[in-house]
Design a protein around this motif. Structure first.
Motif, PDB file in Angstrom:
ATOM      1  N   GLN A 181       0.840  -1.180   0.000  1.00 18.60           N
ATOM      2  CA  GLN A 181       0.000   0.000   0.000  1.00 18.60           C
ATOM      3  C   GLN A 181       0.888   1.247   0.000  1.00 18.60           C
ATOM      4  OE1 GLN A 181      -0.009  -2.331   2.311  1.00 18.60           O
ATOM      5  NE2 GLN A 181      -2.027  -3.248   2.597  1.00 18.60           N
ATOM      6  N   PRO A 182       0.454   2.374  -0.552  1.00 20.52           N
ATOM      7  CA  PRO A 182      -0.847   2.589  -1.193  1.00 20.52           C
ATOM      8  C   PRO A 182      -0.806   2.456  -2.708  1.00 20.52           C
ATOM      9  CG  PRO A 182       0.226   4.687  -0.852  1.00 20.52           C
ATOM     10  CD  PRO A 182       1.201   3.647  -0.379  1.00 20.52           C
ATOM     11  N   TYR A 183       0.298   1.859  -3.217  1.00 23.94           N
ATOM     12  CA  TYR A 183       0.484   1.866  -4.673  1.00 23.94           C
ATOM     13  C   TYR A 183      -0.203   0.693  -5.364  1.00 23.94           C
ATOM     14  CZ  TYR A 183       4.072   5.213  -3.349  1.00 23.94           C
ATOM     15  OH  TYR A 183       4.729   6.289  -2.828  1.00 23.94           O
ATOM     16  N   PHE A 184      -0.513  -0.364  -4.601  1.00 22.04           N
ATOM     17  CA  PHE A 184      -1.075  -1.560  -5.218  1.00 22.04           C
ATOM     18  C   PHE A 184      -2.283  -2.037  -4.423  1.00 22.04           C
ATOM     19  CE2 PHE A 184       3.470  -1.468  -6.104  1.00 22.04           C
ATOM     20  CZ  PHE A 184       3.476  -1.562  -7.483  1.00 22.04           C
ATOM     21  N   SER A 185      -3.122  -2.800  -5.100  1.00 22.83           N
ATOM     22  CA  SER A 185      -4.265  -3.454  -4.462  1.00 22.83           C
ATOM     23  C   SER A 185      -4.405  -4.834  -5.087  1.00 22.83           C
ATOM     24  CB  SER A 185      -5.549  -2.646  -4.666  1.00 22.83           C
ATOM     25  OG  SER A 185      -5.864  -2.546  -6.050  1.00 22.83           O
ATOM     26  N   VAL A 186      -5.126  -5.726  -4.396  1.00 25.30           N
ATOM     27  CA  VAL A 186      -5.342  -7.068  -4.909  1.00 25.30           C
ATOM     28  C   VAL A 186      -6.825  -7.382  -4.837  1.00 25.30           C
ATOM     29  CG1 VAL A 186      -4.905  -8.172  -2.667  1.00 25.30           C
ATOM     30  CG2 VAL A 186      -4.591  -9.482  -4.775  1.00 25.30           C
ATOM     31  N   GLU A 187      -7.338  -8.009  -5.886  1.00 33.06           N
ATOM     32  CA  GLU A 187      -8.725  -8.423  -5.889  1.00 33.06           C
ATOM     33  C   GLU A 187      -8.875  -9.639  -4.973  1.00 33.06           C
ATOM     34  OE1 GLU A 187      -9.875  -9.049  -9.906  1.00 33.06           O
ATOM     35  OE2 GLU A 187      -9.691  -6.936 -10.473  1.00 33.06           O
ATOM     36  N   PRO A 188      -9.797  -9.598  -3.995  1.00 34.24           N
ATOM     37  CA  PRO A 188      -9.859 -10.637  -2.961  1.00 34.24           C
ATOM     38  C   PRO A 188     -10.102 -12.040  -3.497  1.00 34.24           C
ATOM     39  CG  PRO A 188     -11.140  -8.712  -2.322  1.00 34.24           C
ATOM     40  CD  PRO A 188     -10.762  -8.516  -3.751  1.00 34.24           C
ATOM     41  N   THR A 189     -10.880 -12.185  -4.558  1.00 39.96           N
ATOM     42  CA  THR A 189     -11.251 -13.525  -5.004  1.00 39.96           C
ATOM     43  C   THR A 189     -10.424 -14.032  -6.171  1.00 39.96           C
ATOM     44  OG1 THR A 189     -12.961 -12.564  -6.424  1.00 39.96           O
ATOM     45  CG2 THR A 189     -13.625 -13.236  -4.204  1.00 39.96           C
ATOM     46  N   THR A 190      -9.719 -13.134  -6.880  1.00 38.16           N
ATOM     47  CA  THR A 190      -8.985 -13.558  -8.081  1.00 38.16           C
ATOM     48  C   THR A 190      -7.472 -13.509  -7.914  1.00 38.16           C
ATOM     49  OG1 THR A 190      -8.948 -11.320  -9.024  1.00 38.16           O
ATOM     50  CG2 THR A 190     -10.870 -12.733  -9.531  1.00 38.16           C
ATOM     51  N   GLY A 191      -6.973 -12.726  -6.965  1.00 35.86           N
ATOM     52  CA  GLY A 191      -5.523 -12.569  -6.827  1.00 35.86           C
ATOM     53  C   GLY A 191      -4.915 -11.643  -7.855  1.00 35.86           C
ATOM     54  N   VAL A 192      -5.741 -10.867  -8.554  1.00 35.40           N
ATOM     55  CA  VAL A 192      -5.235  -9.924  -9.549  1.00 35.40           C
ATOM     56  C   VAL A 192      -4.716  -8.680  -8.837  1.00 35.40           C
ATOM     57  CG1 VAL A 192      -5.871  -8.393 -11.449  1.00 35.40           C
ATOM     58  CG2 VAL A 192      -6.700 -10.749 -11.421  1.00 35.40           C
ATOM     59  N   ILE A 193      -3.462  -8.342  -9.100  1.00 33.92           N
ATOM     60  CA  ILE A 193      -2.844  -7.148  -8.524  1.00 33.92           C
ATOM     61  C   ILE A 193      -2.991  -6.006  -9.517  1.00 33.92           C
ATOM     62  CG2 ILE A 193      -0.713  -6.139  -7.621  1.00 33.92           C
ATOM     63  CD1 ILE A 193       0.213  -8.951  -6.935  1.00 33.92           C
ATOM     64  N   ARG A 194      -3.458  -4.876  -9.004  1.00 29.53           N
ATOM     65  CA  ARG A 194      -3.637  -3.683  -9.840  1.00 29.53           C
ATOM     66  C   ARG A 194      -2.967  -2.477  -9.195  1.00 29.53           C
ATOM     67  NH1 ARG A 194      -7.280  -4.528 -13.905  1.00 29.53           N
ATOM     68  NH2 ARG A 194      -8.649  -6.343 -13.680  1.00 29.53           N
ATOM     69  N   ILE A 195      -2.715  -1.473 -10.031  1.00 31.07           N
ATOM     70  CA  ILE A 195      -2.129  -0.221  -9.532  1.00 31.07           C
ATOM     71  C   ILE A 195      -3.235   0.614  -8.897  1.00 31.07           C
ATOM     72  CG2 ILE A 195      -1.139   1.977 -10.282  1.00 31.07           C
ATOM     73  CD1 ILE A 195       0.548   0.453 -12.251  1.00 31.07           C
ATOM     74  N   SER A 196      -2.939   1.147  -7.739  1.00 26.08           N
ATOM     75  CA  SER A 196      -3.907   2.012  -7.071  1.00 26.08           C
ATOM     76  C   SER A 196      -3.426   3.451  -6.946  1.00 26.08           C
ATOM     77  CB  SER A 196      -4.241   1.455  -5.681  1.00 26.08           C
ATOM     78  OG  SER A 196      -3.064   1.303  -4.910  1.00 26.08           O
ATOM     79  N   SER A 197      -2.162   3.702  -7.306  1.00 28.97           N
ATOM     80  CA  SER A 197      -1.636   5.066  -7.271  1.00 28.97           C
ATOM     81  C   SER A 197      -0.467   5.165  -8.237  1.00 28.97           C
ATOM     82  CB  SER A 197      -1.181   5.425  -5.852  1.00 28.97           C
ATOM     83  OG  SER A 197      -0.677   6.753  -5.809  1.00 28.97           O
ATOM     84  N   LYS A 198      -0.363   6.290  -8.944  1.00 27.80           N
ATOM     85  CA  LYS A 198       0.714   6.469  -9.910  1.00 27.80           C
ATOM     86  C   LYS A 198       2.070   6.453  -9.218  1.00 27.80           C
ATOM     87  CE  LYS A 198      -1.616   8.959 -13.646  1.00 27.80           C
ATOM     88  NZ  LYS A 198      -1.620  10.184 -14.474  1.00 27.80           N
ATOM     89  N   MET A 199       3.064   5.902  -9.916  1.00 23.17           N
ATOM     90  CA  MET A 199       4.419   5.796  -9.381  1.00 23.17           C
ATOM     91  C   MET A 199       5.417   6.372 -10.372  1.00 23.17           C
ATOM     92  SD  MET A 199       4.044   1.926  -7.949  1.00 23.17           S
ATOM     93  CE  MET A 199       2.990   1.537  -9.350  1.00 23.17           C
ATOM     94  N   ASP A 200       6.448   6.999  -9.828  1.00 28.14           N
ATOM     95  CA  ASP A 200       7.504   7.623 -10.630  1.00 28.14           C
ATOM     96  C   ASP A 200       8.771   6.781 -10.493  1.00 28.14           C
ATOM     97  OD1 ASP A 200       9.300   9.198 -11.960  1.00 28.14           O
ATOM     98  OD2 ASP A 200       8.732  11.058 -10.954  1.00 28.14           O
ATOM     99  N   ARG A 201       9.245   6.217 -11.615  1.00 24.94           N
ATOM    100  CA  ARG A 201      10.429   5.350 -11.578  1.00 24.94           C
ATOM    101  C   ARG A 201      11.651   6.100 -11.082  1.00 24.94           C
ATOM    102  NH1 ARG A 201      15.003   4.396 -13.757  1.00 24.94           N
ATOM    103  NH2 ARG A 201      14.773   6.329 -14.904  1.00 24.94           N
ATOM    104  N   GLU A 202      11.714   7.404 -11.357  1.00 19.87           N
ATOM    105  CA  GLU A 202      12.888   8.159 -10.958  1.00 19.87           C
ATOM    106  C   GLU A 202      12.958   8.338  -9.431  1.00 19.87           C
ATOM    107  OE1 GLU A 202      12.422   8.063 -14.889  1.00 19.87           O
ATOM    108  OE2 GLU A 202      10.939   9.193 -13.735  1.00 19.87           O
ATOM    109  N   LEU A 203      11.847   8.149  -8.737  1.00 18.34           N
ATOM    110  CA  LEU A 203      11.849   8.193  -7.277  1.00 18.34           C
ATOM    111  C   LEU A 203      12.099   6.811  -6.684  1.00 18.34           C
ATOM    112  CD1 LEU A 203       8.840  10.604  -6.615  1.00 18.34           C
ATOM    113  CD2 LEU A 203      11.274  11.147  -6.702  1.00 18.34           C
ATOM    114  N   GLN A 204      11.495   5.796  -7.273  1.00 15.19           N
ATOM    115  CA  GLN A 204      11.701   4.408  -6.838  1.00 15.19           C
ATOM    116  C   GLN A 204      11.379   3.512  -8.022  1.00 15.19           C
ATOM    117  OE1 GLN A 204       9.824   3.393  -3.133  1.00 15.19           O
ATOM    118  NE2 GLN A 204      10.094   1.197  -3.398  1.00 15.19           N
ATOM    119  N   ASP A 205      12.297   2.603  -8.334  1.00 16.11           N
ATOM    120  CA  ASP A 205      12.144   1.840  -9.576  1.00 16.11           C
ATOM    121  C   ASP A 205      11.630   0.422  -9.372  1.00 16.11           C
ATOM    122  OD1 ASP A 205      14.380   0.808  -8.426  1.00 16.11           O
ATOM    123  OD2 ASP A 205      15.685   1.022 -10.168  1.00 16.11           O
ATOM    124  N   GLU A 206      11.512  -0.044  -8.126  1.00 16.75           N
ATOM    125  CA  GLU A 206      10.952  -1.365  -7.902  1.00 16.75           C
ATOM    126  C   GLU A 206      10.303  -1.448  -6.529  1.00 16.75           C
ATOM    127  OE1 GLU A 206      14.338  -3.921  -8.539  1.00 16.75           O
ATOM    128  OE2 GLU A 206      14.758  -4.040  -6.397  1.00 16.75           O
TER     129      GLU A 206
END
Length: 490
Positions: free
Chosen positions: A194-219
Motif C-alpha cells: 500500500q498505497p500503490y497496489f491493491s489485490v482483488e480478494p477472489t482472483t488474486g489480480v494485482i492492480r495499480i492504485s496510485s501512480k508511481m515515478d520510476r525516478e523516485l523508486q524503480d521497484e
C-alpha cells in the motif's frame, strides 16, 4: 424376514430404514452410522457409506458397526473385513461387527476405501450373509494451508500507469476438499504494497492504485496473503512476494545543470576542431535519455554542436577560423532535447533546456603578414647600381608588433633593407634578362622562427641603348662605266 439399517438416534428416537428388495426370507444386517450418510444398493442390500475424519490422533477410532438381525448376541456369528486397508488401516470386532480405524488418515493421500464385509456362522462355518462391498470415506478437515505454486513472481509495469492498471495475477492452491465447506475457498489480501497496489480478494489480480515515478523508486516488493475458509476464524494462510519493477517512460526532459560554460579556442585551430563538451542530464534511461544538442543563438555562425550518442555529450566544434586580433571572444547559446518523444508525452517537453557558452580566443604568435600576396615592380635597364626597385611591407599581426627584418633568397642582383626597400646591386640589361622572380622573406626580430615569404616579380624595361646592325656582311659589285642610278649587284 425384514432387513433394516439402524441409523443413529435423532432426538432420542432410533430410525429404521427398510432394505430395498428384501423379502420375508431375507437376512437382515443392521449398520449403525452417523446422520447424513448416503445409501447405496448392492446385491439387494442397502449399505451406508461410513465417514471417518482425517488426521485423527487416536490409536483406535470407531467408524461404525456391521450387524445382522440374526445375531442374537450369543457369539455364534463372526464378522470379517476384506479388501485394501483391511487389517492394516481398519479392523473389525469379529464378535460385534464394530469397525475401527487404527491409523491416522490423510484425505489428500487417499479419500476413500472400498471394503467387503462377510458374516460367518461359527457353528457351521457357512456364510450367514453374502459378501458385499461398502465404502468408508475420509472426511476433510482444514489441515492444508494455501500455497503459491508459481513462485517467484515478478512483473514489469510502465511508470506513471493510471489507477486500475493490471500488473499480474497470483494464484494459490489449497489441497483440502473444495466440496467440504469453505476449507479450500481462498481470499487474497495485501500485506505489503500500500498505497500503490491493491489485490482483488477472489482472483488474486494485482492492480495499480496510485501512480508511481520510476525516478523516485524503480521497484517494489509486494506481499500477498491467501487465506482459506474465506478468511474466517481458524483459517490457514500462505504468503508470497511479488517483485514489481517500473519500466521507464520519457516523462523527463534533459536539463543542463550548468547555466554557463567557458571554453577556449586557439586562433590557429583549423575548422572542425573540437573545442570542448557540454553535458545535459536526463533522469530517464535507455532510449528515453538519448539527446540532441544544437546551437540556438550564434550570430557569427562560427561554431556548431554535434552529439556524441555514446556518451550523450554535446561537442562544440569550430565551423569557421577565428582571429584573435579580429575578435577575441564569442557568446553562443545551446539547447538540448530528447531524440525520441512519443506524442502523448510531449507535454513534458514543451520548452527545451538551454545554456550559455562563452568562448575565449587564445592569441598565438603568428608569422609576419605582408600587405599584398605578391608584388610586381618595373625598372629600366642600364640604371646604375643601388637604383630603387620597389618597397614590400609586412607587419606582425600580434599585439606586440615585433619589428620585421627582410631578406632576399639567392639573388646577386637585388638587395633589400630593413624597411623593405628593394634596390639593385648591379646594372640590369633587359637583353640578358627581361624578368626576375624573387622570394622575399620577412622575419620577426622577437621570434626568428616566425617567418613569411612572398614572391616579387621585377620586369626590366627597355631603353634605346643599341644602334641598328646588319645581320651579315655584304659585298657589292658595279660595272665600270655604269651610269647614274644604276643598281649594284651583291
Amino acid at each position: 424376514m425384514n432387513c433394516y439399517l439402524l441409523l443413529p438416534f435423532m432426538l432420542g428416537i432410533p430410525l429404521l430404514w427398510p432394505c430395498l428388495g428384501a423379502t420375508e426370507n431375507s437376512q437382515t444386517k443392521k449398520v449403525q452410522q452417523p446422520v447424513g450418510s448416503h445409501l447405496r444398493v448392492k446385491r439387494g442390500w442397502v449399505w451406508n457409506q461410513f465417514f471417518v475424519p482425517e488426521e485423527m490422533n487416536t490409536t483406535s477410532h470407531h467408524v461404525g458397526r456391521l450387524r445382522s438381525d440374526l445375531d442374537h448376541g450369543n457369539n455364534s456369528f463372526q464378522y470379517k473385513l476384506l479388501g485394501a486397508g483391511a487389517g492394516s488401516t481398519f479392523i473389525i470386532d469379529e464378535r460385534t461387527g464394530d469397525i475401527y480405524a487404527i491409523q491416522k488418515l490423510d484425505r489428500e493421500e487417499r479419500s476413500l476405501y472400498i471394503l467387503r464385509a462377510q458374516v460367518i456362522d461359527i457353528t457351521t462355518g457357512r456364510a450367514v450373509e453374502p459378501e458385499s462391498e461398502f465404502v468408508i470415506k475420509v472426511s476433510d478437515i482444514n489441515d492444508n494451508e494455501p500455497k503459491f505454486l508459481d513462485e517467484p513472481y515478478e512483473a514489469i509495469v510502465p511508470e506513471m500507469s493510471p489507477e486500475g492498471t493490471l500488473v499480474i495475477q497470483v494464484t494459490a492452491s489449497d489441497a483440502d476438499d473444495p466440496s467440504s465447506g469453505n476449507n479450500a475457498r481462498l481470499l487474497y489480501s495485501l500485506l505489503q504494497g500500500q498505497p500503490y497496489f491493491s489485490v482483488e480478494p477472489t482472483t488474486g489480480v494485482i492492480r495499480i492504485s496510485s501512480k508511481m515515478d520510476r525516478e523516485l523508486q524503480d521497484e517494489y516488493w509486494v506481499i500477498i496473503q491467501a487465506k482459506d475458509m474465506i478468511g474466517q476464524p481458524g483459517a490457514l494462510s500462505g504468503t508470497t512476494s511479488v517483485l514489481i519493477k517500473l519500466s521507464d517512460v520519457n516523462d523527463n526532459k534533459p536539463i543542463f545543470k550548468e547555466s554557463l560554460y567557458r571554453l577556449t579556442v586557439s586562433e590557429s585551430a583549423p575548422t572542425g576542431t573540437s573545442i570542448g563538451t557540454i553535458m545535459a542530464y536526463d533522469n530517464d534511461i535507455g532510449e528515453n535519455a538519448e539527446m540532441d544538442y544544437s546551437i540556438e543563438e550564434d550570430d557569427s555562425q562560427t561554431f556548431d554542436i554535434i552529439t556524441n550518442h555514446e556518451t550523450q555529450e554535446g561537442i562544440v566544434i569550430l565551423k569557421k577560423k577565428v582571429n584573435f586580433e579580429h575578435q577575441n571572444h564569442y557568446g553562443i547559446r545551446a539547447k538540448v532535447k530528447n531524440h525520441h518523444v512519443d506524442e502523448q508525452l510531449m507535454k513534458y517537453h514543451t520548452e527545451a533546456s538551454t545554456t550559455f557558452i562563452k568562448i575565449q580566443v587564445e592569441d598565438v604568435d603568428e608569422p609576419p603578414l605582408f600587405l599584398l600576396p605578391y608584388y610586381i615592380f618595373e625598372i629600366f635597364e642600364e640604371t646604375p647600381q643601388g637604383s630603387f626597385v620597389g618597397v614590400v611591407s609586412a607587419t606582425d599581426p600580434d599585439n606586440r608588433k615585433s619589428p620585421i627584418r627582410y631578406s632576399i633568397t639567392r639573388s646577386k642582383v637585388f638587395n633589400i633593407d630593413d624597411n623593405g626597400t628593394i634596390t639593385t646591386t648591379n646594372s640590369l640589361d633587359r637583353e640578358i634578362s627581361a624578368w626576375y622572380n624573387l622570394s622575399i622573406t620577412a622575419t620577426e626580430k622577437y621570434n626568428i622562427e616566425q617567418i613569411s615569404s612572398i614572391p616579387v616579380y621585377v620586369q626590366v624595361l627597355n631603353i634605346n641603348d643599341h644602334a641598328p646592325e646588319f645581320s651579315q656582311y655584304y659585298e657589292s659589285y658595279v660595272c665600270e662605266n655604269a651610269g647614274s642610278g644604276q643598281g649594284l649587284f651583291f
